[in-house]
Scaffold this motif. Structure first.
Motif, mmCIF file in Angstrom:
data_model
loop_
_atom_site.group_PDB
_atom_site.id
_atom_site.type_symbol
_atom_site.label_atom_id
_atom_site.label_comp_id
_atom_site.label_asym_id
_atom_site.label_seq_id
_atom_site.Cartn_x
_atom_site.Cartn_y
_atom_site.Cartn_z
ATOM 1 N N THR A 1 2.107 -13.927 -6.672
ATOM 2 C CA THR A 1 2.396 -12.561 -6.250
ATOM 3 C C THR A 1 1.460 -12.125 -5.134
ATOM 4 O O THR A 1 1.888 -11.558 -4.134
ATOM 5 C CB THR A 1 2.233 -11.579 -7.431
ATOM 6 O OG1 THR A 1 2.853 -12.141 -8.560
ATOM 7 C CG2 THR A 1 2.886 -10.257 -7.112
ATOM 8 N N ASN B 1 3.643 -2.478 -4.497
ATOM 9 C CA ASN B 1 2.640 -2.784 -3.483
ATOM 10 C C ASN B 1 3.222 -2.991 -2.100
ATOM 11 O O ASN B 1 2.535 -2.805 -1.110
ATOM 12 C CB ASN B 1 1.840 -4.022 -3.891
ATOM 13 C CG ASN B 1 0.811 -3.688 -4.943
ATOM 14 O OD1 ASN B 1 0.770 -2.557 -5.439
ATOM 15 N ND2 ASN B 1 -0.010 -4.643 -5.290
ATOM 16 N N THR B 2 4.495 -3.365 -2.031
ATOM 17 C CA THR B 2 5.074 -3.526 -0.699
ATOM 18 C C THR B 2 5.263 -2.156 -0.042
ATOM 19 O O THR B 2 5.400 -2.070 1.165
ATOM 20 C CB THR B 2 6.436 -4.257 -0.737
ATOM 21 O OG1 THR B 2 7.308 -3.513 -1.589
ATOM 22 C CG2 THR B 2 6.320 -5.657 -1.252
ATOM 23 N N ALA C 1 4.756 -5.872 -7.796
ATOM 24 C CA ALA C 1 4.889 -6.427 -6.458
ATOM 25 C C ALA C 1 5.672 -5.469 -5.574
ATOM 26 O O ALA C 1 5.312 -5.206 -4.426
ATOM 27 C CB ALA C 1 5.584 -7.784 -6.511
ATOM 28 N N PHE D 1 11.159 -11.920 -3.551
ATOM 29 C CA PHE D 1 10.264 -11.361 -2.555
ATOM 30 C C PHE D 1 10.148 -12.179 -1.286
ATOM 31 O O PHE D 1 9.508 -11.769 -0.352
ATOM 32 C CB PHE D 1 8.892 -11.089 -3.158
ATOM 33 C CG PHE D 1 8.910 -9.821 -3.935
ATOM 34 C CD1 PHE D 1 8.687 -8.618 -3.283
ATOM 35 C CD2 PHE D 1 9.228 -9.816 -5.267
ATOM 36 C CE1 PHE D 1 8.753 -7.435 -3.971
ATOM 37 C CE2 PHE D 1 9.294 -8.629 -5.965
ATOM 38 C CZ PHE D 1 9.055 -7.437 -5.325
ATOM 39 N N VAL E 1 3.099 -10.918 -1.661
ATOM 40 C CA VAL E 1 3.035 -9.505 -1.311
ATOM 41 C C VAL E 1 1.949 -9.239 -0.281
ATOM 42 O O VAL E 1 1.983 -8.257 0.449
ATOM 43 C CB VAL E 1 2.801 -8.655 -2.578
ATOM 44 C CG1 VAL E 1 2.788 -7.186 -2.262
ATOM 45 C CG2 VAL E 1 3.875 -8.944 -3.603
#
Ligand code: UDP
Ligand code: MG
Length: 309
Positions: free
Chosen positions: A144, A185-186, A182, A224, A148
């Protein structure tokens, strides 16, 4: 309806009848200590024990307690997505129902969010889980962080706080599956991570089997990035070149030394290696296609059977 609450607490619940009474009492106490308006939203993720009745009682006792009933099990992250959809608070806190995350930490999370952090993540001091549970988490964590681009010590700890804007962004993402830490946080610019206590699970058992963890991880990677598929394409090219070089080498040997039979098994070995890679590649491609299929079908991500609001 009353004014919007300031804090929303989301609790995904799967068969936690034993933990719920204590959790509820401690949660209420912790929230009352903050002296701000709040709501607690329990999402019953298809429990088959007495969870539903217990949650219904909580709702009957206190209008600030809301309950979303799924028709079946969709997983912790889907439960949280449903919760985000309903949460009205300026600060949204997520917490596990099994009392491994102490509810008493919530005021600290809220205070951090008020300092201006959009995501307040946590890491578990002396994580009290088996090695068997910790090892997959370590892998998820590293992957992750790479995908990310935000390094956190503990992506797996779901005791977290989000500001309203981040929740709104997440609500705009209708992907069929996602790993919430994740995703958050993006979107977030200001992220912090604080240390929280962690307790052993006293009642009930972990709802994550190794298979479920593997799926979550695979989900994460394919959701992701295109990295896995690009990696495999590259690997394919490299292997093709090695194969070609090997073929040329064998041809030269054939000319120089003459026919040899002993190499057959080496060849078979190498062949199996290639076949393995091919099957793996097919699997990865299939995963992406499966995802496209799910999106195209536009099935709802989850079905809410009943709500107590
Ligand atoms: N949970 C859920 N749906 C699932 C799996 C888990 O709602 O499919 C809930 C569970 O009831 C708990 C939280 O998610 O409140 C974390 O699950 P668990 O404690 O089993 O995970 P672990 O601590 O092993 O990571
Ligand atoms: Mg747990």
């Amino acid at each position: 309806m009353a004014d919007k609450p300031y804090i929303s607490v989301l609790v995904p619940v799967l068969n936690e009848e034993e933990s719920l009474p204590e959790l509820h009492t401690r949660l209420q106490a912790a929230l009352q200590g903050i002296h701000k308006s709040y709501e607690i939203i329990y999402i019953n993720d298809g429990s088959t024990d007495r969870t539903e009745q217990i949650l219904e009682t909580f709702h009957g006792e206190d209008a600030r307690v809301k309950v979303i009933e799924f028709n079946r099990n969709y997983g912790q992250h889907m439960a949280l997505f449903a919760g985000f959809d309903y949460a009205a608070g300026e600060i949204v806190v997520t917490i596990d129902a099994d009392l491994q995350n102490p509810p008493e930490e919530i005021p600290r999370l809220v205070a951090k969010a008020e300092e201006g952090y959009e995501v307040v993540a946590t890491y578990r001091k002396n994580r009290r889980d088996s090695l068997f549970r910790k090892l997959p988490s370590y892998v998820v964590n590293r992957i992750t962080a790479r995908l990310v681009g935000v390094r956190l010590r503990d992506y797996g700890c779901m005791l977290r706080a989000y500001r309203r804007n981040i929740v709104d962004y997440m609500n705009m993402c209708p992907e069929s599956s996602s790993f919430i830490p994740a995703l958050a946080n993006t979107f977030a610019k200001k992220i912090t991570e604080i240390e929280v206590g962690h307790e052993e699970r006293k009642k009930g058992t972990s709802k994550y089997s190794p298979f479920k963890l593997f799926r979550l991880n695979f989900d994460l990677m394919t959701n992701f990035s295109l990295l896995p598929i690009q990696f495999i394409s590259m690997l394919g090219v490299v292997i093709a070149f090695i194969g070609l070089a090997f073929a040329i080498f064998l041809m030269v040997r054939r000319v120089v030394i003459g026919p040899e039979g002993e190499g057959t098994f080496t060849l078979i070995g190498i062949l199996f290696f290639f076949i393995g890679i091919q099957i793996f590649a097919l699997g990865v491609i299939g995963e992406y296609i499966g995802r496209i299929y799910q999106e195209v079908r536009r099935r709802p991500r989850y079905i809410i059977k009943k709500e107590y609001m």
